[in-house]
Write a protein that holds these residues in place. Sequence first.
Motif, PDB file in Angstrom:
ATOM      1  N   THR A 100      44.210  60.563  33.212  1.00  0.00           N
ATOM      2  CA  THR A 100      43.863  61.547  32.195  1.00  0.00           C
ATOM      3  C   THR A 100      43.173  60.826  31.042  1.00  0.00           C
ATOM      4  O   THR A 100      43.279  59.602  30.909  1.00  0.00           O
ATOM      5  N   VAL A 101      42.481  61.583  30.204  1.00  0.00           N
ATOM      6  CA  VAL A 101      41.788  60.969  29.071  1.00  0.00           C
ATOM      7  C   VAL A 101      42.777  60.266  28.139  1.00  0.00           C
ATOM      8  O   VAL A 101      42.586  59.092  27.792  1.00  0.00           O
ATOM      9  N   PRO A 102      43.878  60.917  27.691  1.00  0.00           N
ATOM     10  CA  PRO A 102      44.821  60.202  26.819  1.00  0.00           C
ATOM     11  C   PRO A 102      45.465  59.001  27.509  1.00  0.00           C
ATOM     12  O   PRO A 102      45.645  57.942  26.903  1.00  0.00           O
ATOM     13  N   GLY A 103      45.813  59.174  28.793  1.00  0.00           N
ATOM     14  CA  GLY A 103      46.460  58.074  29.505  1.00  0.00           C
ATOM     15  C   GLY A 103      45.574  56.860  29.646  1.00  0.00           C
ATOM     16  O   GLY A 103      45.990  55.724  29.406  1.00  0.00           O
ATOM     17  N   LEU A 104      44.323  57.059  30.023  1.00  0.00           N
ATOM     18  CA  LEU A 104      43.401  55.933  30.190  1.00  0.00           C
ATOM     19  C   LEU A 104      43.030  55.317  28.850  1.00  0.00           C
ATOM     20  O   LEU A 104      42.823  54.094  28.771  1.00  0.00           O
ATOM     21  N   ASP A 158      41.781  41.317  31.200  1.00  0.00           N
ATOM     22  CA  ASP A 158      40.579  41.615  31.991  1.00  0.00           C
ATOM     23  C   ASP A 158      40.206  40.440  32.910  1.00  0.00           C
ATOM     24  O   ASP A 158      39.807  40.639  34.046  1.00  0.00           O
ATOM     25  N   GLY A 159      40.361  39.234  32.389  1.00  0.00           N
ATOM     26  CA  GLY A 159      39.970  38.074  33.176  1.00  0.00           C
ATOM     27  C   GLY A 159      41.113  37.436  33.909  1.00  0.00           C
ATOM     28  O   GLY A 159      41.220  36.221  33.980  1.00  0.00           O
ATOM     29  N   ARG A 160      42.002  38.239  34.468  1.00  0.00           N
ATOM     30  CA  ARG A 160      43.203  37.718  35.112  1.00  0.00           C
ATOM     31  C   ARG A 160      42.937  37.236  36.538  1.00  0.00           C
ATOM     32  O   ARG A 160      43.864  37.022  37.318  1.00  0.00           O
ATOM     33  N   GLY A 161      41.719  37.055  36.901  1.00  0.00           N
ATOM     34  CA  GLY A 161      41.424  36.505  38.222  1.00  0.00           C
ATOM     35  C   GLY A 161      41.794  37.432  39.357  1.00  0.00           C
ATOM     36  O   GLY A 161      42.159  36.988  40.439  1.00  0.00           O
ATOM     37  N   GLY A 162      41.721  38.747  39.131  1.00  0.00           N
ATOM     38  CA  GLY A 162      42.030  39.678  40.205  1.00  0.00           C
ATOM     39  C   GLY A 162      43.504  39.925  40.397  1.00  0.00           C
ATOM     40  O   GLY A 162      43.895  40.637  41.316  1.00  0.00           O
ATOM     41  N   ARG A 163      44.365  39.362  39.536  1.00  0.00           N
ATOM     42  CA  ARG A 163      45.802  39.514  39.723  1.00  0.00           C
ATOM     43  C   ARG A 163      46.372  40.696  38.964  1.00  0.00           C
ATOM     44  O   ARG A 163      47.562  40.951  39.038  1.00  0.00           O
ATOM     45  N   ALA A 164      45.564  41.416  38.198  1.00  0.00           N
ATOM     46  CA  ALA A 164      46.018  42.616  37.504  1.00  0.00           C
ATOM     47  C   ALA A 164      45.275  43.814  38.073  1.00  0.00           C
ATOM     48  O   ALA A 164      44.087  43.733  38.373  1.00  0.00           O
ATOM     49  N   GLY A 165      45.978  44.899  38.223  1.00  0.00           N
ATOM     50  CA  GLY A 165      45.335  46.087  38.779  1.00  0.00           C
ATOM     51  C   GLY A 165      46.007  47.355  38.304  1.00  0.00           C
ATOM     52  O   GLY A 165      47.132  47.338  37.781  1.00  0.00           O
ATOM     53  N   LEU A 166      45.309  48.465  38.477  1.00  0.00           N
ATOM     54  CA  LEU A 166      45.804  49.772  38.064  1.00  0.00           C
ATOM     55  C   LEU A 166      46.489  50.482  39.230  1.00  0.00           C
ATOM     56  O   LEU A 166      45.998  50.454  40.368  1.00  0.00           O
ATOM     57  N   VAL A 167      47.612  51.107  38.932  1.00  0.00           N
ATOM     58  CA  VAL A 167      48.235  52.057  39.847  1.00  0.00           C
ATOM     59  C   VAL A 167      48.063  53.423  39.191  1.00  0.00           C
ATOM     60  O   VAL A 167      48.613  53.682  38.118  1.00  0.00           O
ATOM     61  N   VAL A 168      47.274  54.288  39.806  1.00  0.00           N
ATOM     62  CA  VAL A 168      46.825  55.520  39.163  1.00  0.00           C
ATOM     63  C   VAL A 168      47.696  56.692  39.603  1.00  0.00           C
ATOM     64  O   VAL A 168      47.916  56.918  40.791  1.00  0.00           O
ATOM     65  N   VAL A 171      36.889  52.628  32.225  1.00  0.00           N
ATOM     66  CA  VAL A 171      37.511  52.690  30.902  1.00  0.00           C
ATOM     67  C   VAL A 171      38.393  51.476  30.641  1.00  0.00           C
ATOM     68  O   VAL A 171      38.405  50.927  29.534  1.00  0.00           O
ATOM     69  N   THR A 172      39.141  51.023  31.653  1.00  0.00           N
ATOM     70  CA  THR A 172      40.131  49.958  31.434  1.00  0.00           C
ATOM     71  C   THR A 172      39.623  48.566  31.775  1.00  0.00           C
ATOM     72  O   THR A 172      40.161  47.576  31.282  1.00  0.00           O
ATOM     73  N   GLY A 173      38.616  48.486  32.636  1.00  0.00           N
ATOM     74  CA  GLY A 173      38.137  47.185  33.072  1.00  0.00           C
ATOM     75  C   GLY A 173      38.966  46.557  34.166  1.00  0.00           C
ATOM     76  O   GLY A 173      38.731  45.399  34.548  1.00  0.00           O
ATOM     77  N   LEU A 174      39.933  47.282  34.706  1.00  0.00           N
ATOM     78  CA  LEU A 174      40.775  46.781  35.792  1.00  0.00           C
ATOM     79  C   LEU A 174      40.499  47.549  37.076  1.00  0.00           C
ATOM     80  O   LEU A 174      40.188  48.742  37.037  1.00  0.00           O
ATOM     81  N   PRO A 175      40.634  46.894  38.232  1.00  0.00           N
ATOM     82  CA  PRO A 175      40.428  47.605  39.496  1.00  0.00           C
ATOM     83  C   PRO A 175      41.623  48.485  39.837  1.00  0.00           C
ATOM     84  O   PRO A 175      42.767  48.167  39.496  1.00  0.00           O
TER      85      PRO A 175
END
Length: 339
Positions: A255-259, A272-282, A295-299
Amino acid sequence: MPVLLVTASAPVHDAVLPLCAAAGVDAEVCRDPVLALAGWAAADLVLVGADVAEDLAALAPARRQGVLLVGPTPQDAAFRAAVLLGAQSVVDLDTAAEWLVESLTDVGERASPGRVVGVVGGSGGAGATTLACALAQWNAGSARTLLVDTDPLGPGLDRLLGMEAETGVRWEGLAETAGRLGARALREGVPRRDHLGVLTWSGLRRRLDLPTVRRVLPSAVRGHDLVVLDLARHGESLAELVDRCDDLLVVTPATVPGLAATARLVGLLGRDGRGGRAGLVVRPGGLGDADAERVTGLPVVAALPDQRGLATSVDRGWGPLTGRGPLARAARDLLREAA
């Protein structure tokens, strides 16, 4: 054979065996260096008395990890023998007996550390605690797992899993102790059900003490295949705890507020530069995965649909993970990716 003690010295024998008993490990004593070679490679830890160190070094046993030279006030010759044996330390039993007990407490534990997965909500009420519990429940089906509650204002993870009646040490008790904490002592001391242990609070006095966290987490990682950290969105400990994670899962509604809230959290942590070790669970919302990533810069690493009967399952003390619903599939897939 957990511990092999090689010595012909009665004082060394009489000093070391009570220390092994205090640490809860068995020891086999061998007086002859030649005979000791048979168990040299099999023991989890080898303690070589200073009285036989030179004779054993002359036999040139294979180099291995976990060798300590022990004795009362070792002389120069003992230090030379320690180098030849590849010993990691020379222990003066007159002054370092307490250190030796602490080393003995981890005998037989895993040689490589477990994995640390942190779960944090990008916004309030995103479902991070539910996912953290699900990950721990799923992994505990086959391996030693510890679920760590780092949110002083949360409901208490033992309550969500129906484990509030289980006896064991909580954060308050650990904050009152000092010194090195053994992996086995922590694993067997926290509230536990089968392979799943939970470290949380016991009462209303809740404060995450950073020095205690720094002392406890290394022991937790040594004693478990997986450590799941349920992270609070706020607090001075968040950045440090995130840095201790091998993988970070940020749970956010689409959602807009959540993101927007998630983007602020990610920017604060600089993940953001965590080397692929951070990710979003949507979680479900009106926006798509591409929007969340932009919006977040995370995959986006997983989508977590709503699960029917979740509140009832928690209220009945079963925990959030029951059956083979979407939460179970998400936990399985996320841990497979983390591995």
